[in-house]
Design a protein around this motif. Structure first.
Motif, PDB file in Angstrom:
ATOM      1  N   PHE A 171       0.842  -1.194   0.000  1.00 58.22           N
ATOM      2  CA  PHE A 171       0.000   0.000   0.000  1.00 58.22           C
ATOM      3  C   PHE A 171       0.878   1.245   0.000  1.00 58.22           C
ATOM      4  CE2 PHE A 171      -2.039  -3.326   2.517  1.00 58.22           C
ATOM      5  CZ  PHE A 171      -3.268  -3.457   1.906  1.00 58.22           C
ATOM      6  N   PHE A 172       0.491   2.230  -0.805  1.00 62.32           N
ATOM      7  CA  PHE A 172       1.179   3.515  -0.741  1.00 62.32           C
ATOM      8  C   PHE A 172       0.290   4.599  -1.358  1.00 62.32           C
ATOM      9  CE2 PHE A 172       2.466   1.360  -4.592  1.00 62.32           C
ATOM     10  CZ  PHE A 172       2.393   2.325  -5.576  1.00 62.32           C
ATOM     11  N   LYS A 173       0.490   5.820  -0.899  1.00 62.54           N
ATOM     12  CA  LYS A 173      -0.257   6.964  -1.396  1.00 62.54           C
ATOM     13  C   LYS A 173       0.681   7.928  -2.108  1.00 62.54           C
ATOM     14  CE  LYS A 173      -3.677   6.962   2.351  1.00 62.54           C
ATOM     15  NZ  LYS A 173      -4.273   7.760   3.455  1.00 62.54           N
ATOM     16  N   LEU A 174       0.175   8.511  -3.173  1.00 61.40           N
ATOM     17  CA  LEU A 174       0.904   9.536  -3.902  1.00 61.40           C
ATOM     18  C   LEU A 174      -0.044  10.680  -4.207  1.00 61.40           C
ATOM     19  CD1 LEU A 174       2.940   7.367  -6.444  1.00 61.40           C
ATOM     20  CD2 LEU A 174       3.833   8.546  -4.435  1.00 61.40           C
ATOM     21  N   LYS A 175       0.494  11.888  -4.218  1.00 58.99           N
ATOM     22  CA  LYS A 175      -0.305  13.067  -4.515  1.00 58.99           C
ATOM     23  C   LYS A 175       0.119  13.673  -5.849  1.00 58.99           C
ATOM     24  CE  LYS A 175      -1.814  14.508   0.058  1.00 58.99           C
ATOM     25  NZ  LYS A 175      -1.925  15.638   1.018  1.00 58.99           N
ATOM     26  N   ALA A 176      -0.849  14.302  -6.509  1.00 59.40           N
ATOM     27  CA  ALA A 176      -0.576  14.928  -7.803  1.00 59.40           C
ATOM     28  C   ALA A 176      -1.517  16.101  -8.011  1.00 59.40           C
ATOM     29  CB  ALA A 176      -0.721  13.916  -8.935  1.00 59.40           C
TER      30      ALA A 176
ATOM     31  N   TYR B 215      -5.083  15.833  -6.281  1.00 63.70           N
ATOM     32  CA  TYR B 215      -5.480  14.431  -6.195  1.00 63.70           C
ATOM     33  C   TYR B 215      -4.599  13.701  -5.186  1.00 63.70           C
ATOM     34  CZ  TYR B 215      -8.111  15.040 -10.549  1.00 63.70           C
ATOM     35  OH  TYR B 215      -8.997  15.456 -11.498  1.00 63.70           O
ATOM     36  N   VAL B 216      -5.175  12.676  -4.588  1.00 61.00           N
ATOM     37  CA  VAL B 216      -4.410  11.711  -3.811  1.00 61.00           C
ATOM     38  C   VAL B 216      -4.761  10.331  -4.360  1.00 61.00           C
ATOM     39  CG1 VAL B 216      -6.190  11.662  -2.005  1.00 61.00           C
ATOM     40  CG2 VAL B 216      -3.886  10.798  -1.530  1.00 61.00           C
ATOM     41  N   PHE B 217      -3.746   9.560  -4.715  1.00 63.51           N
ATOM     42  CA  PHE B 217      -3.918   8.231  -5.302  1.00 63.51           C
ATOM     43  C   PHE B 217      -3.622   7.177  -4.238  1.00 63.51           C
ATOM     44  CE2 PHE B 217      -3.134  10.923  -8.949  1.00 63.51           C
ATOM     45  CZ  PHE B 217      -4.020  10.436  -9.900  1.00 63.51           C
ATOM     46  N   HIS B 218      -4.609   6.343  -3.943  1.00 64.62           N
ATOM     47  CA  HIS B 218      -4.441   5.214  -3.040  1.00 64.62           C
ATOM     48  C   HIS B 218      -4.124   3.988  -3.900  1.00 64.62           C
ATOM     49  CE1 HIS B 218      -6.237   7.141   0.653  1.00 64.62           C
ATOM     50  NE2 HIS B 218      -6.597   7.989  -0.304  1.00 64.62           N
TER      51      HIS B 218
ATOM     52  N   ASP C  62      -7.064   4.023  -6.686  1.00 66.76           N
ATOM     53  CA  ASP C  62      -8.270   4.816  -6.448  1.00 66.76           C
ATOM     54  C   ASP C  62      -7.858   6.267  -6.273  1.00 66.76           C
ATOM     55  OD1 ASP C  62     -10.021   2.637  -6.514  1.00 66.76           O
ATOM     56  OD2 ASP C  62      -9.596   2.160  -4.423  1.00 66.76           O
ATOM     57  N   ALA C  63      -8.402   7.124  -7.111  1.00 65.70           N
ATOM     58  CA  ALA C  63      -8.050   8.549  -7.076  1.00 65.70           C
ATOM     59  C   ALA C  63      -9.156   9.338  -6.385  1.00 65.70           C
ATOM     60  CB  ALA C  63      -7.831   9.079  -8.486  1.00 65.70           C
ATOM     61  N   TYR C  64      -8.765  10.215  -5.494  1.00 68.92           N
ATOM     62  CA  TYR C  64      -9.701  11.073  -4.776  1.00 68.92           C
ATOM     63  C   TYR C  64      -9.248  12.526  -4.925  1.00 68.92           C
ATOM     64  CZ  TYR C  64     -10.994   6.653  -2.595  1.00 68.92           C
ATOM     65  OH  TYR C  64     -11.383   5.361  -2.382  1.00 68.92           O
ATOM     66  N   ILE C  65     -10.225  13.387  -5.180  1.00 67.28           N
ATOM     67  CA  ILE C  65      -9.926  14.808  -5.322  1.00 67.28           C
ATOM     68  C   ILE C  65      -9.990  15.460  -3.951  1.00 67.28           C
ATOM     69  CG2 ILE C  65     -10.621  16.965  -6.410  1.00 67.28           C
ATOM     70  CD1 ILE C  65     -11.827  15.369  -8.652  1.00 67.28           C
ATOM     71  N   GLN C  66      -8.951  16.167  -3.596  1.00 73.30           N
ATOM     72  CA  GLN C  66      -8.887  16.855  -2.317  1.00 73.30           C
ATOM     73  C   GLN C  66      -8.898  18.368  -2.527  1.00 73.30           C
ATOM     74  OE1 GLN C  66      -5.377  15.421  -0.269  1.00 73.30           O
ATOM     75  NE2 GLN C  66      -6.534  13.800   0.754  1.00 73.30           N
ATOM     76  N   ASP C  67      -9.226  19.052  -1.461  1.00 72.76           N
ATOM     77  CA  ASP C  67      -9.198  20.513  -1.516  1.00 72.76           C
ATOM     78  C   ASP C  67      -7.746  20.999  -1.558  1.00 72.76           C
ATOM     79  OD1 ASP C  67     -11.922  20.451  -1.315  1.00 72.76           O
ATOM     80  OD2 ASP C  67     -11.959  20.727   0.857  1.00 72.76           O
ATOM     81  N   CYS C  68      -7.445  21.817  -2.527  1.00 76.92           N
ATOM     82  CA  CYS C  68      -6.111  22.422  -2.580  1.00 76.92           C
ATOM     83  C   CYS C  68      -6.030  23.509  -1.509  1.00 76.92           C
ATOM     84  CB  CYS C  68      -5.853  23.013  -3.967  1.00 76.92           C
ATOM     85  SG  CYS C  68      -5.865  21.766  -5.290  1.00 76.92           S
TER      86      CYS C  68
END
Length: 555
Positions: free
Chosen positions: A209-214, A229-232, A253-259
């Motif tokens: 498991f790892f998370k990456l942001k873009a 975005y944060v990608f799980h 799984d991509a989730y949109i986060q508040d910038c």
């Protein structure tokens, strides 16, 4: 008319003082006018009382605005989808050793040796540690340069021994889970060497498991504020079958986060404000449509109550269910549902534009469904003309019979579905689970992929192979040649019945007879003003009189 409505609303009981013949005739005349006017289309209403067709014009305006809104949101959503998909493909190339660019069935890669398993695990972890120097995109760690965001877990049986040479084994089926988080150190694999001593006859699966942001900068080209975005990501090494073949699955799984802190100058902010103003107009238009349609439904129920009471008091007759349903305008109900979905979807869209929300899926569902209902409602206006009204009347007449027929045919369909799943499942990939079986059989009913379904059956069992032929031939023959033909025949029969009614007259009910007596009531009194010039309303210009056969259409 208002005095009459208030009068009948206050006197809602069936028993009341006897009216004089003059009052009864006046009441009947008023009711006939109101009923006749209610079942007119907008153009006929305009010619009868010079009432401007506000609802018609509003619905046409709403079609244009809602469709424009959907197209603008779809173009924006298309950038979101492409960003997610392209990042997923990039991650597969970055973290899966030997990935060819094509998935193998429903998994990404397959390994067959212990060395390949170790190499694939170590490769993924090392790539994560070097992601900032490897990736071509705007990808980074979850917390600055902290590389400890990766977590490795393994599940295995508690203990066991397998001796194939003498057909003996000893397994404790209790599943144990062990995890650790990778450190920034370059010798992390040596520090966890005991963890990576995998006993493959006990191993069930290994998960990484790892998370990456873009940040999606491509939206700037569309004059939109970029999304964060944060990608799980999950890499699964599946060894549940213990067949000597480990399948490697990659899921993102991509989730949109508040910038949190953003600033974009230039025309982007102005474009965002214009979009918000347009969405506000859409909400105002749909709210007005919602109020008008709700008002029409309330007036229809009041008119129905007046008609029922009048028929019972004067003729001592009860109104049949079919006549009662004539007052329920299904189009108005559909418009109300569409308006509610558009209003909620537009509010969500505005929140997404200002980056307060990121629920694209919910917004897409609401706006897409509402636009579908709006365009389906266009059929209603075509139904004002008898030549185009055949479709609506045929659907109304055939729907109950088709529904009953589908219930009976569905029982046969379910029987074939369960039978194919249990018998052909081990020998055919299209029958491995119930969902796939249902989709396969539905494709066969529509004549799709027939030869491939016959050809892909494994010939390991002669009995099952023969059964598969009997099963497929009987299903295709039964559903295509018999059930599908009967289904079409039901609709054709309803169509022929409607055509015959249009030529010879529809069956007369109490409501139809009552309305026929009201022909010409608008020419008798002051309601019938001079018809407008064709230059003002082309659709409302005078036309030759239509057939005497009455088709009730709510305007």
């Amino acid at each position: 008319m208002d005095i009459s409505l208030n009068y009948f609303t206050r006197n809602h009981c069936f028993r009341r003082t006897r009216m004089t013949p003059l009052d009864s005739e006046k009441e009947a005349e008023t009711l006939k006018k109101d009923l006749k006017f209610y079942f007119m289309n907008p153009c006929e209403k305009y010619r009868a009382r010079c009432q401007v067709p506000w609802k018609l014009g509003l619905q046409i305006l709403k079609i244009v605005m809602v469709t424009t809104q959907l197209v603008l949101f779809g173009l924006s959503n298309q950038l979101v989808v492409s960003f997610k998909e392209e990042n997923t493909v990039a991650f597969k190339h970055l973290f899966l050793k030997g990935f060819s660019g094509m998935d193998e069935d429903d998994y990404s890669r397959t390994v067959y040796t212990q060395r390949d398993v170790y190499d694939s695990i170590f490769f993924a972890i090392n790539q994560y540690h070097q992601i900032r120097t490897l990736s071509l995109g705007t990808v980074g760690y979850e917390h600055a340069e902290d590389m400890r965001g990766i977590r490795i877990c393994k599940r295995q049986y508690r203990r066991g021994a397998v001796l194939p040479y003498n057909n003996t084994f000893n397994i404790d089926p209790t599943i144990e889970k062990e995890c650790f988080s990778s450190s920034n150190s370059s010798d992390w694999h040596k520090m966890n060497s005991t963890f990576f001593k995998l006993e493959f006859y006990r191993l069930i699966h290994v998960e990484i498991f790892f998370k990456l942001k873009a940040i999606a900068l491509q939206t700037i080209r569309s004059r939109e504020i970029p999304d964060c975005y944060v990608f799980h990501n999950t890499i699964l090494f599946d060894n549940q079958a213990h067949s000597g073949k480990i399948k490697i699955f990659f899921d993102s799984d991509a989730y949109i986060q508040d910038c949190k802190d953003w600033h974009v100058s230039g025309s982007i902010q102005k474009n965002t404000q214009n979009n918000l103003v347009f969405d506000g107009f859409v909400i105002l238009t749909c709210l007005t449509s919602l109020i008008l349609c709700t008002r029409s439904i309330i007036l229809a129920f009041k008119l129905q109550r007046r008609f029922v009471k009048f028929l019972f008091e004067k003729y001592n007759r009860h109104v049949c269910k079919a006549d009662r349903l004539e007052f329920i305008n299904g189009w108005y109900i559909m418009v109300i549902i569409s308006d509610l979905m558009t209003i909620i979807g537009s509010i969500l869209k505005m929140e997404i534009k200002v980056k307060n929300l990121s629920s694209y899926d919910v917004c897409s569902l609401l706006l897409g469904t509402s636009t579908l209902l709006v365009w389906v409602g266009v059929i209603r206006y075509l139904g004002y003309f008898q030549k185009y009204n055949v479709l609506i009347l045929t659907m109304q007449a055939s729907f109950p019979k088709v529904l009953r027929f589908c219930c009976c045919a569905g029982m046969i369909y379910l029987g074939y579905m369960f039978c194919g799943w249990i018998v052909l499942g081990p020998y055919h990939e299209k029958f491995e689970d119930l969902n796939t079986v249902a989709e396969c059989l539905f494709s066969l009913v529509n004549g799709d992929d027939m030869f491939a379904t016959f050809a892909q059956i494994q010939q390991k069992s002669t009995l099952v192979w023969l059964f598969s032929r009997l099963y497929l031939y009987s299903f295709i023959s039964l559903f295509i040649y018999m059930i599908l033909s009967l289904f079409i025949a039901l609709i054709t029969d309803s169509y022929e019945t409607i055509k015959k009614y249009q030529q010879n007259g529809f069956p007369a009910t109490d409501l139809h007879e009552f309305l026929k007596e009201s022909d010409g009531v608008f020419e008798k009194d002051n309601y019938g003003k001079e018809a407008p010039s064709p230059m003002h309303f082309i659709c409302c210009c005078k036309r030759p009189g239509v057939d005497s056969d009455l088709i009730l259409i709510n305007g």
